[in-house]
Design a protein around this motif. Structure first.
Motif, PDB file in Angstrom:
ATOM      1  N   ASP A  72       0.843  -1.201   0.000  1.00 51.93           N
ATOM      2  CA  ASP A  72       0.000   0.000   0.000  1.00 51.93           C
ATOM      3  C   ASP A  72       0.872   1.242   0.000  1.00 51.93           C
ATOM      4  OD1 ASP A  72      -2.305  -1.580   0.157  1.00 51.93           O
ATOM      5  OD2 ASP A  72      -2.107  -1.716   2.345  1.00 51.93           O
ATOM      6  N   CYS A  73       0.667   2.112  -0.988  1.00 51.04           N
ATOM      7  CA  CYS A  73       1.486   3.319  -1.134  1.00 51.04           C
ATOM      8  C   CYS A  73       0.606   4.557  -1.127  1.00 51.04           C
ATOM      9  CB  CYS A  73       2.291   3.276  -2.433  1.00 51.04           C
ATOM     10  SG  CYS A  73       3.473   1.903  -2.517  1.00 51.04           S
ATOM     11  N   SER A  74       1.069   5.574  -0.434  1.00 50.52           N
ATOM     12  CA  SER A  74       0.333   6.839  -0.370  1.00 50.52           C
ATOM     13  C   SER A  74       0.730   7.792  -1.482  1.00 50.52           C
ATOM     14  CB  SER A  74       0.567   7.522   0.988  1.00 50.52           C
ATOM     15  OG  SER A  74       0.037   6.748   2.030  1.00 50.52           O
ATOM     16  N   ILE A 134      -6.574  10.178   2.728  1.00 50.05           N
ATOM     17  CA  ILE A 134      -6.093  11.308   3.516  1.00 50.05           C
ATOM     18  C   ILE A 134      -5.267  12.243   2.642  1.00 50.05           C
ATOM     19  CG2 ILE A 134      -4.587  11.991   5.417  1.00 50.05           C
ATOM     20  CD1 ILE A 134      -5.439   9.505   6.894  1.00 50.05           C
ATOM     21  N   THR A 135      -4.308  11.698   1.903  1.00 51.95           N
ATOM     22  CA  THR A 135      -3.489  12.520   1.002  1.00 51.95           C
ATOM     23  C   THR A 135      -4.359  13.215  -0.026  1.00 51.95           C
ATOM     24  OG1 THR A 135      -1.656  10.951   1.266  1.00 51.95           O
ATOM     25  CG2 THR A 135      -1.514  12.490  -0.572  1.00 51.95           C
ATOM     26  N   ALA A 139      -4.775  17.236  -0.229  1.00 49.62           N
ATOM     27  CA  ALA A 139      -4.328  17.892  -1.458  1.00 49.62           C
ATOM     28  C   ALA A 139      -5.429  18.753  -2.063  1.00 49.62           C
ATOM     29  CB  ALA A 139      -3.857  16.842  -2.468  1.00 49.62           C
ATOM     30  N   VAL A 140      -6.653  18.242  -2.060  1.00 49.36           N
ATOM     31  CA  VAL A 140      -7.780  19.028  -2.579  1.00 49.36           C
ATOM     32  C   VAL A 140      -7.946  20.313  -1.780  1.00 49.36           C
ATOM     33  CG1 VAL A 140     -10.283  19.070  -2.839  1.00 49.36           C
ATOM     34  CG2 VAL A 140      -9.011  17.063  -3.559  1.00 49.36           C
ATOM     35  N   GLU A 141      -7.800  20.224  -0.467  1.00 52.24           N
ATOM     36  CA  GLU A 141      -7.959  21.421   0.357  1.00 52.24           C
ATOM     37  C   GLU A 141      -6.796  22.397   0.193  1.00 52.24           C
ATOM     38  OE1 GLU A 141     -10.798  22.285   1.932  1.00 52.24           O
ATOM     39  OE2 GLU A 141     -11.303  20.577   0.671  1.00 52.24           O
ATOM     40  N   VAL A 142      -5.592  21.891   0.035  1.00 52.07           N
ATOM     41  CA  VAL A 142      -4.455  22.784  -0.227  1.00 52.07           C
ATOM     42  C   VAL A 142      -4.645  23.499  -1.559  1.00 52.07           C
ATOM     43  CG1 VAL A 142      -1.968  22.885  -0.645  1.00 52.07           C
ATOM     44  CG2 VAL A 142      -2.857  21.455   1.192  1.00 52.07           C
ATOM     45  N   LEU A 143      -5.210  22.813  -2.528  1.00 55.70           N
ATOM     46  CA  LEU A 143      -5.516  23.447  -3.814  1.00 55.70           C
ATOM     47  C   LEU A 143      -6.591  24.519  -3.665  1.00 55.70           C
ATOM     48  CD1 LEU A 143      -5.422  23.510  -6.979  1.00 55.70           C
ATOM     49  CD2 LEU A 143      -7.101  21.659  -6.925  1.00 55.70           C
ATOM     50  N   THR A 144      -7.564  24.289  -2.782  1.00 58.56           N
ATOM     51  CA  THR A 144      -8.748  25.143  -2.703  1.00 58.56           C
ATOM     52  C   THR A 144      -8.621  26.280  -1.701  1.00 58.56           C
ATOM     53  OG1 THR A 144     -10.091  23.201  -3.269  1.00 58.56           O
ATOM     54  CG2 THR A 144     -11.241  25.114  -2.377  1.00 58.56           C
ATOM     55  N   LEU A 145      -8.023  26.036  -0.540  1.00 53.11           N
ATOM     56  CA  LEU A 145      -8.005  27.032   0.534  1.00 53.11           C
ATOM     57  C   LEU A 145      -7.470  28.399   0.109  1.00 53.11           C
ATOM     58  CD1 LEU A 145      -6.946  24.920   3.660  1.00 53.11           C
ATOM     59  CD2 LEU A 145      -9.065  26.206   3.373  1.00 53.11           C
ATOM     60  N   PRO A 146      -6.355  28.494  -0.617  1.00 47.19           N
ATOM     61  CA  PRO A 146      -5.872  29.832  -1.006  1.00 47.19           C
ATOM     62  C   PRO A 146      -6.856  30.594  -1.881  1.00 47.19           C
ATOM     63  CG  PRO A 146      -4.151  28.178  -1.305  1.00 47.19           C
ATOM     64  CD  PRO A 146      -5.422  27.437  -1.046  1.00 47.19           C
ATOM     65  N   LEU A 179     -15.112  14.266   3.956  1.00 55.04           N
ATOM     66  CA  LEU A 179     -14.467  13.706   5.147  1.00 55.04           C
ATOM     67  C   LEU A 179     -15.376  12.707   5.854  1.00 55.04           C
ATOM     68  CD1 LEU A 179     -12.698  16.850   6.642  1.00 55.04           C
ATOM     69  CD2 LEU A 179     -11.585  14.781   5.786  1.00 55.04           C
ATOM     70  N   LEU A 180     -16.653  13.032   5.943  1.00 55.27           N
ATOM     71  CA  LEU A 180     -17.588  12.109   6.580  1.00 55.27           C
ATOM     72  C   LEU A 180     -17.673  10.811   5.791  1.00 55.27           C
ATOM     73  CD1 LEU A 180     -19.650  11.468   8.756  1.00 55.27           C
ATOM     74  CD2 LEU A 180     -21.381  12.696   7.414  1.00 55.27           C
ATOM     75  N   GLY A 181     -17.734  10.923   4.460  1.00 51.04           N
ATOM     76  CA  GLY A 181     -17.756   9.725   3.629  1.00 51.04           C
ATOM     77  C   GLY A 181     -16.496   8.894   3.787  1.00 51.04           C
ATOM     78  N   ALA A 182     -15.339   9.565   3.860  1.00 55.38           N
ATOM     79  CA  ALA A 182     -14.076   8.844   4.040  1.00 55.38           C
ATOM     80  C   ALA A 182     -14.039   8.151   5.393  1.00 55.38           C
ATOM     81  CB  ALA A 182     -12.907   9.816   3.909  1.00 55.38           C
TER      82      ALA A 182
END
Length: 488
Positions: A72-74, A134-135, A139-146, A179-182
């Motif tokens: 398993d690789c992240s 998790i990754t 990543a989606v949030e790092v793309l979106t937050l700014p 997050l809830l789905g995950a």
């Protein structure tokens, strides 16, 4: 005696992420030490180009995997991850070129602007290689937050403030659902890595659990917000129209590409096609139909591009809607078709926004369609570039990228039980001609009654338009290369 698992780390595989994150740090240092806007922008451009080159170089190697425990690789960096990382980095360069008029008026802090874009680019680079939930979500949030801040940068504009708040609230809801789905998927399977999730959910006993259905629905719904798919699309037109034009360009290209990549990753590797296929087919039909019908009524330029972007999201999702009906080989082609369409789309969309920026006064919003009437007569090359992008988004030659994008999607749907979905795509493509060709024709029509504002397109904006158009032409002549990379 328990077995000790050692996690591997491959710094070569992580090179694109290092370069992207280093770009954000470099921008901060240059802005702090030199305090020269030109140097700050140059640092951001240099870092983005280095990120694209690094991603392309690592992408030529066999798949690189790191942060692995057992099988398993992240982090999995292959051809698809390289394509996404390089494209996001190049989109950042294009958006910075479009930002020249915005940054020169002195009301936008250059350092913060470039830093936020570089941070967002880092999220896009990581997203393409994410191997676990998790990754992927981080990543989606790092793309979106700014982008929450960037959308509200038009100081003194109520529309910009409203757009920022709308985008923030909707994105928080979308993230919460994902997050809830995950979390529910982890409760059902005890796994987070995408490939392991896919193997576990292939077990009929787990798939039949009501909790599994709820978890899959929440993950798909949360990521559908990011793609602006119907019925999770309402935020997009107001946000695009209220944001500064270059930020709207980034939202409709890099941000949408990120949403597509995230949704594609979970659908391909983790979620069962028997559950997601029918749902995505329905969402695709609604998205392309609603987007096209509402775009027909638009009179503001950016709102028209926003609604057409919603319709384009429907075309992207269409191949994923046939997954439940396809054999494994056909599914691989469907995944590649969806991502390839997204690549073709973002290049043409960037060219369209570059044309609008070039034809509008510095610091102005997108204006109305009447403001662009006769623009190609005043600025033949810029107007021609915008018309080329619009014709490409419609899927017509000579913009071969748009033509092959439509053909790729339709071809992935034919030959099975999804012929009806191919017919819906074809009908909607014809419907889209009505507004794309209307705007393209108005560029060469007689000027409207209103006095056209004096516009002097900046060199950087013209260069961005030229490069985006050139890239669209190149990929139009080499669609199989894009398909091969998208399939990797």
């Amino acid at each position: 005696m328990s077995e000790v698992l050692v996690q591997s780390v491959d710094n070569v595989a992580l090179l694109p992420a290092y370069l992207a994150a280093g770009t954000a740090v470099l921008v901060l240092l240059v802005d702090l030490l030199l305090a020269r806007p030109a140097a700050t922008v140059a640092a951001a451009v240099t870092g983005a180009v280095a990120t694209a080159v690094g991603a392309a170089a690592v992408g030529t190697l066999p798949d690189r995997r790191t942060f692995c425990v057992g099988a398993d690789c992240s982090w999995v960096f292959g051809g698809r991850a390289a394509l996404v990382a390089a494209l996001v980095a190049l989109l950042l360069v294009g958006v910075l070129a479009l930002s020249g008029p915005l940054l020169r008026d002195g009301r936008t802090p250059v350092g913060e602007y470039c830093f936020l874009l570089a941070c967002s680019m880092t999220g896009g680079v990581v997203l393409g290689a994410a191997g676990d939930l998790i990754t992927l979500i981080v990543a989606v949030e790092v793309l979106t937050l700014p982008l929450y801040v960037l959308v509200g940068l038009r100081r003194g504009s109520l529309a910009s403030a409203e757009a920022a708040v709308t985008f923030f609230v909707v994105s928080v809801v979308a993230t919460t659902l994902t997050l809830l789905g995950a979390a529910l998927l982890y409760a059902v399977t005890g796994a987070l890595h995408l490939d392991r999730l896919g193997g576990l959910l292939a077990d009929g006993a787990l798939l039949d659990l009501p909790l599994t259905t709820v978890a899959v629905t929440l993950v798909v719904a949360g990521l559908a917000f990011k793609v602006a798919a119907v019925p999770f699309h309402v935020w997009a037109p107001a946000t695009y129209d209220g944001a500064p034009l270059p930020v709207a360009a980034y939202l409709s290209t890099a941000s949408k590409l990120g949403g597509v990549v995230a949704l594609l990753a979970v659908v391909q590797h983790a979620l069962p096609a028997e559950v997601t296929g029918p749902v995505l087919a329905t969402v695709a039909v609604l998205t392309m139909t609603v987007g096209n019908l509402v775009a027909l009524r638009q009179r503001r330029t950016v709102r028209l591009l926003a609604w057409s972007s919603v319709a384009q999201a429907g075309y992207i999702l269409a191949p994923l809607g046939a997954l439940a009906l396809a054999d494994p080989d056909a599914r691989t082609g469907a995944y590649a078709a969806a991502l390839a369409y997204a690549v073709f789309f973002v290049l043409l969309e960037l060219a369209a926004f570059a044309g609008v920026v070039a034809l509008r006064p510095a610091g102005a919003d997108g204006g109305t369609l009447d403001d662009l009437r006769g623009a190609a007569r005043r600025h033949p090359w810029v107007g021609g570039g915008l018309a080329f992008a619009l014709v490409g988004l419609a899927g017509l030659p000579p913009a071969l990228a748009g033509l092959f994008a439509k053909v790729t999607v339709v071809r992935s749907l034919l030959g099975g039980e999804a012929n009806w979905l191919a017919l819906v795509v074809a009908v909607n493509a014809v419907l889209g001609l009505a507004y794309y060709l209307r705007v393209a024709a108005s560029l060469y029509g007689p000027p409207g009654d209103a006095v056209a504002p004096a516009v002097r397109p900046g060199r950087a904006v013209i260069a961005a338009l030229a490069v985006a158009t050139l890239l669209a032409v190149v990929v139009g002549f080499a669609p199989q290369v894009v398909l091969d990379l998208a399939g990797g």
